[in-house]
Design a protein around this motif. Structure first.
Motif, short mmCIF file in Angstrom:
data_model
loop_
_atom_site.label_atom_id
_atom_site.label_comp_id
_atom_site.label_asym_id
_atom_site.label_seq_id
_atom_site.Cartn_x
_atom_site.Cartn_y
_atom_site.Cartn_z
N GLY A 82 -46.82 6.62 -3.86
CA GLY A 82 -47.82 5.94 -4.69
C GLY A 82 -48.47 6.96 -5.59
N SER A 83 -49.49 6.52 -6.32
CA SER A 83 -50.02 7.37 -7.39
C SER A 83 -50.93 8.49 -6.92
CB SER A 83 -50.79 6.50 -8.40
OG SER A 83 -51.92 5.93 -7.78
N SER A 84 -51.54 8.36 -5.73
CA SER A 84 -52.52 9.38 -5.33
C SER A 84 -52.40 9.68 -3.85
CB SER A 84 -53.94 8.88 -5.62
OG SER A 84 -54.26 7.85 -4.72
N GLY A 137 -44.45 2.09 -3.08
CA GLY A 137 -44.41 1.52 -1.73
C GLY A 137 -45.76 1.38 -1.07
N THR A 138 -46.84 1.74 -1.77
CA THR A 138 -48.16 1.66 -1.14
C THR A 138 -48.71 0.24 -1.11
OG1 THR A 138 -49.20 2.19 -3.24
CG2 THR A 138 -48.84 4.03 -1.73
N LYS A 139 -48.27 -0.59 -2.05
CA LYS A 139 -48.87 -1.93 -2.21
C LYS A 139 -47.81 -2.95 -2.59
CE LYS A 139 -53.43 -0.76 -4.11
NZ LYS A 139 -53.37 0.37 -5.03
N GLY A 140 -48.22 -4.21 -2.53
CA GLY A 140 -47.46 -5.30 -3.13
C GLY A 140 -46.01 -5.38 -2.67
N ILE A 141 -45.13 -5.63 -3.63
CA ILE A 141 -43.72 -5.87 -3.31
C ILE A 141 -43.10 -4.63 -2.65
CG2 ILE A 141 -41.45 -6.34 -4.32
CD1 ILE A 141 -42.96 -7.99 -6.51
N GLY A 142 -43.46 -3.45 -3.18
CA GLY A 142 -42.92 -2.21 -2.61
C GLY A 142 -43.30 -2.06 -1.15
N ALA A 168 -54.71 9.70 -1.73
CA ALA A 168 -55.54 8.76 -0.96
C ALA A 168 -54.82 7.43 -0.75
CB ALA A 168 -56.87 8.54 -1.70
N SER A 169 -54.20 6.90 -1.81
CA SER A 169 -53.53 5.59 -1.64
C SER A 169 -52.32 5.73 -0.72
CB SER A 169 -53.13 5.00 -2.99
OG SER A 169 -52.16 5.79 -3.64
N VAL A 170 -51.64 6.88 -0.79
CA VAL A 170 -50.48 7.09 0.08
C VAL A 170 -50.93 7.22 1.53
CG1 VAL A 170 -48.65 8.75 0.66
CG2 VAL A 170 -49.02 8.09 -1.72
N PHE A 189 -43.63 -15.46 -9.92
CA PHE A 189 -44.99 -15.20 -9.42
C PHE A 189 -44.93 -14.70 -7.97
CE2 PHE A 189 -45.94 -18.58 -12.55
CZ PHE A 189 -46.94 -17.94 -13.28
N VAL A 190 -45.63 -13.60 -7.70
CA VAL A 190 -45.73 -13.09 -6.33
C VAL A 190 -47.19 -12.73 -6.08
CG1 VAL A 190 -44.75 -11.52 -4.61
CG2 VAL A 190 -43.49 -11.98 -6.72
N ASP A 191 -47.68 -13.06 -4.92
CA ASP A 191 -49.08 -12.77 -4.60
C ASP A 191 -49.21 -11.31 -4.17
OD1 ASP A 191 -51.73 -12.82 -4.02
OD2 ASP A 191 -51.60 -14.38 -2.49
N THR A 192 -49.62 -10.46 -5.11
CA THR A 192 -49.77 -9.02 -4.85
C THR A 192 -51.06 -8.52 -5.52
OG1 THR A 192 -48.75 -8.20 -6.88
CG2 THR A 192 -47.24 -8.77 -5.07
N PRO A 193 -51.44 -7.28 -5.21
CA PRO A 193 -52.64 -6.71 -5.86
C PRO A 193 -52.51 -6.52 -7.37
CG PRO A 193 -52.10 -5.50 -3.85
CD PRO A 193 -50.94 -6.43 -4.12
N1 LIG Z 1 -46.61 -9.60 -8.65
C1 LIG Z 1 -45.93 -10.41 -9.47
O1 LIG Z 1 -46.26 -11.62 -9.63
C2 LIG Z 1 -44.74 -9.88 -10.23
C3 LIG Z 1 -43.98 -10.79 -11.00
C4 LIG Z 1 -42.90 -10.34 -11.70
C5 LIG Z 1 -42.56 -9.00 -11.67
N2 LIG Z 1 -43.31 -8.13 -10.94
C6 LIG Z 1 -42.90 -6.72 -10.95
O2 LIG Z 1 -42.66 -6.26 -9.63
C7 LIG Z 1 -42.98 -4.87 -9.53
C8 LIG Z 1 -43.97 -4.66 -8.40
O3 LIG Z 1 -45.18 -5.34 -8.70
P1 LIG Z 1 -46.32 -5.57 -7.62
O4 LIG Z 1 -46.87 -6.92 -7.90
O5 LIG Z 1 -45.84 -5.23 -6.28
O6 LIG Z 1 -47.40 -4.47 -8.10
P2 LIG Z 1 -48.70 -3.93 -7.32
O7 LIG Z 1 -49.00 -4.76 -6.14
O8 LIG Z 1 -49.76 -3.76 -8.35
O9 LIG Z 1 -48.24 -2.48 -6.80
C9 LIG Z 1 -48.05 -1.50 -7.76
C10 LIG Z 1 -47.55 -0.23 -7.14
O10 LIG Z 1 -47.37 0.69 -8.20
C11 LIG Z 1 -47.98 1.91 -7.88
N3 LIG Z 1 -48.47 2.58 -9.07
C12 LIG Z 1 -49.33 2.10 -10.01
N4 LIG Z 1 -49.59 3.05 -10.92
C13 LIG Z 1 -48.87 4.14 -10.55
C14 LIG Z 1 -48.74 5.45 -11.07
N5 LIG Z 1 -49.39 5.85 -12.17
N6 LIG Z 1 -47.94 6.32 -10.43
C15 LIG Z 1 -47.28 5.95 -9.31
N7 LIG Z 1 -47.37 4.74 -8.75
C16 LIG Z 1 -48.17 3.84 -9.37
C17 LIG Z 1 -49.13 1.53 -6.96
O11 LIG Z 1 -49.43 2.68 -6.20
P3 LIG Z 1 -50.96 3.13 -5.88
O12 LIG Z 1 -51.56 2.01 -5.12
O13 LIG Z 1 -50.74 4.35 -5.07
O14 LIG Z 1 -51.60 3.39 -7.20
C18 LIG Z 1 -48.50 0.41 -6.14
O15 LIG Z 1 -47.77 0.93 -5.06
C19 LIG Z 1 -43.53 -4.48 -10.90
O16 LIG Z 1 -42.49 -3.95 -11.69
C20 LIG Z 1 -44.00 -5.80 -11.48
O17 LIG Z 1 -44.07 -5.79 -12.89
C21 LIG Z 1 -44.38 -8.53 -10.21
#
Ligand SMILES: NC(=O)c1ccc[n+]([C@@H]2O[C@H](COP(=O)([O-])OP(=O)(O)OC[C@H]3O[C@@H](n4cnc5c(N)ncnc54)[C@H](OP(=O)(O)O)[C@@H]3O)[C@@H](O)[C@H]2O)c1
Length: 258
Positions: A40-42, A17-22, A44-46, A193-197
């Motif tokens: 989230g993972s750390s 939940g710290t970034k992106g879709i979450g 600091a990020s939380v 496709f989703v615009d995320t980190p």
């Molecule tokens: N973005 C796309 O285009 C897309 C497309 C299809 C499917 N998806 C799927 O949708 C889901 C969400 O993707 P997203 O784009 O939102 O990703 P994201 O923006 O990269 O966010 C990833 C999240 O995962 C956490 N994370 C990473 N490593 C971790 C660890 N070791 N332990 C705990 N938490 C960890 C991060 O937390 P920290 O910041 O705290 O590390 C962050 O909250 C994923 O399953 C992805 O494969 C995404």
């Protein structure tokens, strides 16, 4: 009495939940009146994510817990995360969006180590989240677990064999967990496709990402790359609909049509 504000007062645990879709799901759940624990993972990020969410929603009931899912102790770590979250209020809905960078490669580059690396976050973690959720959530169709897969499960692309394998596997895991954990509901969201980190952490520069997104925006029927606010709606819907289990909800801009 209102019939549709089903999430008011409920407790969401958003793992990733710290970034992106979450992060979008965190905002959506707060706006629906829920209490949220974001993870989230750390620390600091939380802390950084929590500060931003609290600034945006000053009266929200939101807290944060760090849990690094990359370790071999992941089941114990998840158990502690769920117990700590539930100490504030029983958990009603769990969303798993945590993801490490995408590991794409040619078939001749696949090794056993790479298979294990990709499988840890995309197969082992979701399976163990299911196991741990069953220990901590009420046995009720009012409670739910929503996993995340990806459009690559249905739409092959060169270099993506391992990720496609994991994403297709996640759809099977979701459907089977829905039976194994019933009446707890288990569903998944399949974004395109989703615009995320995620793109940046995978190694795309801003220019490369914009070039890919510009190209796909022209092809997609919706004319744009998905936003976290759009895709988060699917997770919110799945938490609300106590008639939905074993479902894969797709939100992909019509990518499958072209
Ligand atoms: N973005 C796309 O285009 C897309 C497309 C299809 C499917 N998806 C799927 O949708 C889901 C969400 O993707 P997203 O784009 O939102 O990703 P994201 O923006 O990269 O966010 C990833 C999240 O995962 C956490 N994370 C990473 N490593 C971790 C660890 N070791 N332990 C705990 N938490 C960890 C991060 O937390 P920290 O910041 O705290 O590390 C962050 O909250 C994923 O399953 C992805 O494969 C995404």
């Amino acid at each position: 009495m209102a019939k549709f504000n089903k999430l008011a007062g409920k407790h969401f645990l958003v793992i990733g939940g710290t970034k992106g879709i979450g992060r979008g799901v965190v905002a959506g759940a707060i706006e629906a009146g829920a209490r949220v624990t974001l993870s989230g993972s750390s620390p600091a990020s939380v802390a950084a994510a929590l500060a931003e969410v609290q600034a945006e929603y000053p009266s929200a009931r939101v807290s944060g817990l760090a849990c690094d899912l990359s370790k071999d102790t992941v089941e114990q770590d998840l158990d502690e995360l769920f117990a700590a979250a539930a100490a504030a209020q029983a958990i009603d809905h769990v969303v798993l969006t945590a993801a490490d960078p995408l590991l794409t490669m040619r078939v001749d580059e696949i090794t056993i180590d790479k298979v294990r690396r990709v499988a840890h976050m995309r197969l082992a973690v979701p399976a163990l989240v299911g196991k741990v959720a069953a220990r901590h959530l009420r046995v009720s169709c009012e409670c739910s677990l929503t996993l995340s897969t990806g459009g690559i499960a249905d739409h092959p692309s060169p270099g993506w064999s391992l990720i496609a394998f994991m994403c297709a596997g996640l759809t099977g895991l979701t459907r089977n967990l829905a039976l194994d954990l019933k009446p707890l509901r288990v569903n998944a969201v399949e974004p395109g496709f989703v615009d995320t980190p995620l793109w940046e952490s995978t190694g795309f520069t801003a220019e490369q990402k914009n070039a890919v997104f510009d190209e796909w925006s022209k092809k997609l029927p919706t004319g744009h790359i998905g936003t976290v606010e759009e895709v988060a709606e699917a997770y919110i819907y799945l938490a609300k609909d106590s008639n939905a289990t074993g479902e894969i909800v797709k939100t992909r801009g019509g990518h499958n049509l072209i």
